[in-house]
Design a protein around this motif. Structure first.
Motif, PDB file in Angstrom:
ATOM      1  N   ARG A 261      -8.691   4.128 -13.993  1.00 42.91           N
ATOM      2  CA  ARG A 261      -7.964   3.765 -12.986  1.00 42.91           C
ATOM      3  C   ARG A 261      -6.713   4.304 -12.997  1.00 42.91           C
ATOM      4  O   ARG A 261      -6.136   4.930 -11.686  1.00 42.91           O
ATOM      5  CB  ARG A 261      -8.079   2.249 -12.777  1.00 42.91           C
ATOM      6  CG  ARG A 261      -7.479   1.746 -11.492  1.00 42.91           C
ATOM      7  CD  ARG A 261      -7.025   0.473 -11.622  1.00 42.91           C
ATOM      8  NE  ARG A 261      -5.710   0.190 -11.839  1.00 42.91           N
ATOM      9  CZ  ARG A 261      -4.962  -0.867 -11.906  1.00 42.91           C
ATOM     10  NH1 ARG A 261      -5.565  -2.195 -11.471  1.00 42.91           N
ATOM     11  NH2 ARG A 261      -3.701  -1.026 -12.311  1.00 42.91           N
ATOM     12  N   GLN A 262      -5.864   4.411 -13.862  1.00 47.48           N
ATOM     13  CA  GLN A 262      -4.725   4.896 -14.104  1.00 47.48           C
ATOM     14  C   GLN A 262      -4.587   6.409 -13.884  1.00 47.48           C
ATOM     15  O   GLN A 262      -3.559   6.838 -13.613  1.00 47.48           O
ATOM     16  CB  GLN A 262      -4.198   4.464 -15.233  1.00 47.48           C
ATOM     17  CG  GLN A 262      -3.850   2.721 -15.352  1.00 47.48           C
ATOM     18  CD  GLN A 262      -2.990   2.550 -14.010  1.00 47.48           C
ATOM     19  OE1 GLN A 262      -3.589   1.653 -13.266  1.00 47.48           O
ATOM     20  NE2 GLN A 262      -1.660   2.768 -14.144  1.00 47.48           N
ATOM     21  N   SER A 263      -5.711   7.225 -14.206  1.00 46.87           N
ATOM     22  CA  SER A 263      -5.754   8.645 -14.023  1.00 46.87           C
ATOM     23  C   SER A 263      -5.364   9.177 -12.680  1.00 46.87           C
ATOM     24  O   SER A 263      -5.081   9.980 -12.409  1.00 46.87           O
ATOM     25  CB  SER A 263      -6.982   9.065 -14.726  1.00 46.87           C
ATOM     26  OG  SER A 263      -8.048   8.706 -13.672  1.00 46.87           O
ATOM     27  N   SER A 264      -5.751   8.135 -11.554  1.00 43.41           N
ATOM     28  CA  SER A 264      -5.409   8.475 -10.023  1.00 43.41           C
ATOM     29  C   SER A 264      -4.098   8.526  -9.853  1.00 43.41           C
ATOM     30  O   SER A 264      -3.238   7.940 -10.326  1.00 43.41           O
ATOM     31  CB  SER A 264      -6.325   7.310  -9.372  1.00 43.41           C
ATOM     32  OG  SER A 264      -5.516   7.603  -7.947  1.00 43.41           O
TER      33      SER A 264
ATOM     34  N   ARG B 128     -11.226   9.469  -2.038  1.00 47.28           N
ATOM     35  CA  ARG B 128     -11.925  10.623  -2.438  1.00 47.28           C
ATOM     36  C   ARG B 128     -11.145  11.749  -3.004  1.00 47.28           C
ATOM     37  O   ARG B 128     -11.351  12.444  -4.337  1.00 47.28           O
ATOM     38  CB  ARG B 128     -12.607  11.230  -1.139  1.00 47.28           C
ATOM     39  CG  ARG B 128     -13.878  10.398  -1.039  1.00 47.28           C
ATOM     40  CD  ARG B 128     -14.925  11.076   0.153  1.00 47.28           C
ATOM     41  NE  ARG B 128     -14.123  11.434   1.334  1.00 47.28           N
ATOM     42  CZ  ARG B 128     -13.841  10.522   2.387  1.00 47.28           C
ATOM     43  NH1 ARG B 128     -14.680   9.381   2.353  1.00 47.28           N
ATOM     44  NH2 ARG B 128     -13.494  10.817   3.342  1.00 47.28           N
ATOM     45  N   LEU B 129      -9.993  11.802  -2.465  1.00 47.23           N
ATOM     46  CA  LEU B 129      -8.861  12.967  -2.844  1.00 47.23           C
ATOM     47  C   LEU B 129      -8.411  12.464  -4.202  1.00 47.23           C
ATOM     48  O   LEU B 129      -8.364  13.081  -5.053  1.00 47.23           O
ATOM     49  CB  LEU B 129      -7.688  12.765  -1.755  1.00 47.23           C
ATOM     50  CG  LEU B 129      -7.846  13.550  -0.668  1.00 47.23           C
ATOM     51  CD1 LEU B 129      -6.620  13.160   0.106  1.00 47.23           C
ATOM     52  CD2 LEU B 129      -8.181  14.883  -0.853  1.00 47.23           C
TER      53      LEU B 129
ATOM     54  N   LEU C 133      -0.254  14.482   2.806  1.00 48.32           N
ATOM     55  CA  LEU C 133      -0.700  13.801   4.212  1.00 48.32           C
ATOM     56  C   LEU C 133      -1.321  15.038   5.048  1.00 48.32           C
ATOM     57  O   LEU C 133      -2.083  14.721   5.851  1.00 48.32           O
ATOM     58  CB  LEU C 133       0.649  13.320   4.793  1.00 48.32           C
ATOM     59  CG  LEU C 133       1.186  12.160   4.356  1.00 48.32           C
ATOM     60  CD1 LEU C 133       2.483  11.777   4.995  1.00 48.32           C
ATOM     61  CD2 LEU C 133       0.170  10.877   4.394  1.00 48.32           C
ATOM     62  N   ARG C 134      -0.979  16.073   4.870  1.00 54.68           N
ATOM     63  CA  ARG C 134      -1.513  17.338   5.643  1.00 54.68           C
ATOM     64  C   ARG C 134      -3.077  17.462   5.100  1.00 54.68           C
ATOM     65  O   ARG C 134      -4.115  17.615   5.902  1.00 54.68           O
ATOM     66  CB  ARG C 134      -0.822  18.671   5.381  1.00 54.68           C
ATOM     67  CG  ARG C 134       0.542  18.699   6.088  1.00 54.68           C
ATOM     68  CD  ARG C 134       1.072  20.017   5.755  1.00 54.68           C
ATOM     69  NE  ARG C 134       0.201  21.274   5.942  1.00 54.68           N
ATOM     70  CZ  ARG C 134       0.428  22.498   5.383  1.00 54.68           C
ATOM     71  NH1 ARG C 134       1.258  22.279   4.319  1.00 54.68           N
ATOM     72  NH2 ARG C 134      -0.351  23.477   5.441  1.00 54.68           N
ATOM     73  N   ILE C 135      -3.229  17.426   3.940  1.00 56.11           N
ATOM     74  CA  ILE C 135      -4.526  17.216   3.402  1.00 56.11           C
ATOM     75  C   ILE C 135      -5.454  16.198   3.647  1.00 56.11           C
ATOM     76  O   ILE C 135      -6.543  16.419   4.034  1.00 56.11           O
ATOM     77  CB  ILE C 135      -4.532  17.374   1.624  1.00 56.11           C
ATOM     78  CG1 ILE C 135      -3.884  18.586   1.234  1.00 56.11           C
ATOM     79  CG2 ILE C 135      -5.857  17.231   0.868  1.00 56.11           C
ATOM     80  CD1 ILE C 135      -3.560  18.750  -0.487  1.00 56.11           C
ATOM     81  N   LEU C 136      -4.926  14.846   3.869  1.00 56.38           N
ATOM     82  CA  LEU C 136      -5.406  13.696   4.249  1.00 56.38           C
ATOM     83  C   LEU C 136      -5.880  14.143   5.522  1.00 56.38           C
ATOM     84  O   LEU C 136      -7.136  13.806   5.886  1.00 56.38           O
ATOM     85  CB  LEU C 136      -4.797  12.476   4.013  1.00 56.38           C
ATOM     86  CG  LEU C 136      -5.116  11.336   4.729  1.00 56.38           C
ATOM     87  CD1 LEU C 136      -6.566  10.933   3.794  1.00 56.38           C
ATOM     88  CD2 LEU C 136      -4.149  10.279   4.538  1.00 56.38           C
ATOM     89  N   HIS C 137      -5.136  14.471   6.529  1.00 56.27           N
ATOM     90  CA  HIS C 137      -5.489  14.600   8.079  1.00 56.27           C
ATOM     91  C   HIS C 137      -6.543  15.785   8.058  1.00 56.27           C
ATOM     92  O   HIS C 137      -7.373  15.481   8.882  1.00 56.27           O
ATOM     93  CB  HIS C 137      -4.129  15.242   8.675  1.00 56.27           C
ATOM     94  CG  HIS C 137      -4.287  15.122  10.154  1.00 56.27           C
ATOM     95  ND1 HIS C 137      -4.430  14.165  10.860  1.00 56.27           N
ATOM     96  CD2 HIS C 137      -4.188  16.026  11.143  1.00 56.27           C
ATOM     97  CE1 HIS C 137      -4.611  14.418  12.000  1.00 56.27           C
ATOM     98  NE2 HIS C 137      -4.250  15.487  12.575  1.00 56.27           N
TER      99      HIS C 137
END
Length: 386
Positions: free
Chosen positions: A261-264, A303-304, A378-382
């Motif tokens: 979990r902490q690797s995220s 997912r990212l 945020l650009r990658i998320l969009h």
């Protein structure tokens, strides 16, 4: 000073959990882990109730309020007395224990989520028992205080405490047993460090919570006498390994905090405003026209974060920021390396050539670099959301 169930009428054989290496019976009753000492014990406790070094105690407890309705509703349940000493004395009485010969701890972690770890050498066994939760109350030594005790007002502490019992089946003098507390505390912090657990009160890494407690117990009847408990001696090694293992396992049992979990980057970025809630809030502000559901946005972020390369790159950038804040690297080095990292991320997600404004001004504020990183995410998320 042999203890029997007759002296503790609230306990029954059905409530027995296990025995410590010293032979002490450990019970679960009334949301508490209760240790009944089976002989003469040397005890160093951080508790307000009979804290410090004592050689006449009969009981120790770790009491959970994790199921208390007030705690669940985020209300302050108040003390069971005029002060914290009377509070713990009242709990001891409720548990059927004599407050004059009892020391204890309190937690919001559930007792059933405790973890145990042992190490043995040359006939000496060290056992650590931990309950742990730090997701909402992790702090770093030196963080700004959230409470001024001189104001004498009530305080609802956020749930999150690491409580540790440390049992050593050898005889230690008061100084050596106190030194064992220091080694155990270092081991607790080492466990948090290896999980990159964040402070919730600063941009630092957590060294514990603001309410952690520790009770160390040795066997005054043992023929084995040890005088050292620091990192250079085997006893210190056993303490360090058992405490670190118990704390690590307890954190996973209580809240799911583990290495995976902490690797995220969503976890490692929490202390720098790059967690899930912060990123989604910025996304809503920057894209009010976006029609995706909140659930879809969260899933896209998850997912990212599952991209190990992305999380590793962000982790390295955040650690560089740490190093600059600690005065270990120069601003020029930080800017140059963050720039390289952002270029790598942009290329990995085919965002075109990365053109940022890093280092173009005279102001040396790491928040500027974090803003660049957030904007790229945020650009990658969009783009991911289409």
């Amino acid at each position: 000073m042999s203890q029997t169930l007759a002296q503790s009428p609230s306990l029954s054989p059905e409530q027995l959990l296990f025995h410590t290496p010293l032979g002490d019976a450990v019970y679960f009753a009334e949301e508490a882990m209760i240790v009944c000492f089976g002989g003469r014990r040397g005890v160093v406790s951080s508790s307000n109730l009979n804290g410090g070094y004592r050689a006449d105690l009969r009981y120790a407890f770790n009491h959970s309020v994790g199921r208390d309705p007030d705690i669940l509703q985020k209300r302050c349940p108040g003390l069971k007395g005029a002060n914290i000493i009377e509070h713990y004395a009242a709990i001891a009485t409720e548990l059927g224990l004599d407050p004059a010969f009892t020391t204890g701890m309190g937690t919001a972690a559930l007792i059933e989520n405790h973890a145990r770890a042992e190490r043995s050498y040359h006939g000496v066994t060290v056992q650590a028992i931990a309950t742990a939760g730090i997701d909402v109350n992790g702090g770093r030594a030196g963080d700004k205080a959230s409470y001024d005790e001189f104001e004498r007002r009530s305080l609802l502490l956020p749930p999150g405490t690491i409580n540790i019992f440390l049992f050593i089946n050898a005889r230690l003098d008061a100084g050596a047993l106190t030194r064992a507390m220091i080694t155990a505390t270092e081991a607790k912090t080492a466990a948090l460090q290896e999980l990159m657990a964040p402070s919730r009160y600063s941009e630092g890494l957590a060294t514990g919570s603001g309410t952690d407690s520790l009770i160390a117990v040795c066997n005054e009847e043992s023929e084995t006498v040890l005088y050292g408990a620091g990192k250079h001696v085997l006893l210190g090694e056993m303490i360090g390994q058992s405490v670190k293992e118990a704390v690590t396992r307890a954190l996973e049992l209580q809240s799911g905090m583990n290495a995976q979990r902490q690797s995220s980057f969503l976890q490692q970025g929490l202390r720098y405003g790059l967690g899930t809630e912060a990123l989604l809030a910025h996304y809503r502000a920057e894209h009010p026209e976006a029609r995706q559901s909140e659930e879809a946005r969260r899933e896209a972020l998850e997912r990212l974060s599952a991209d190990g390369h992305l999380s590793a790159q962000i982790a390295s950038l955040l650690h560089l920021v740490d190093q600059w804040r600690w005065g270990l690297i120069s601003w020029a080095s930080l800017v140059a390396l963050v720039q390289l990292g952002l270029v790598y991320i942009a290329r990995r997600y085919q965002m075109g050539a990365y053109i940022g404004a890093l280092g173009q001004g005279e102001e040396q504020r790491h928040e500027l670099l974090l803003t660049e990183l957030r904007c790229l995410l945020l650009r990658i998320l969009h783009k991911t959301l289409g």
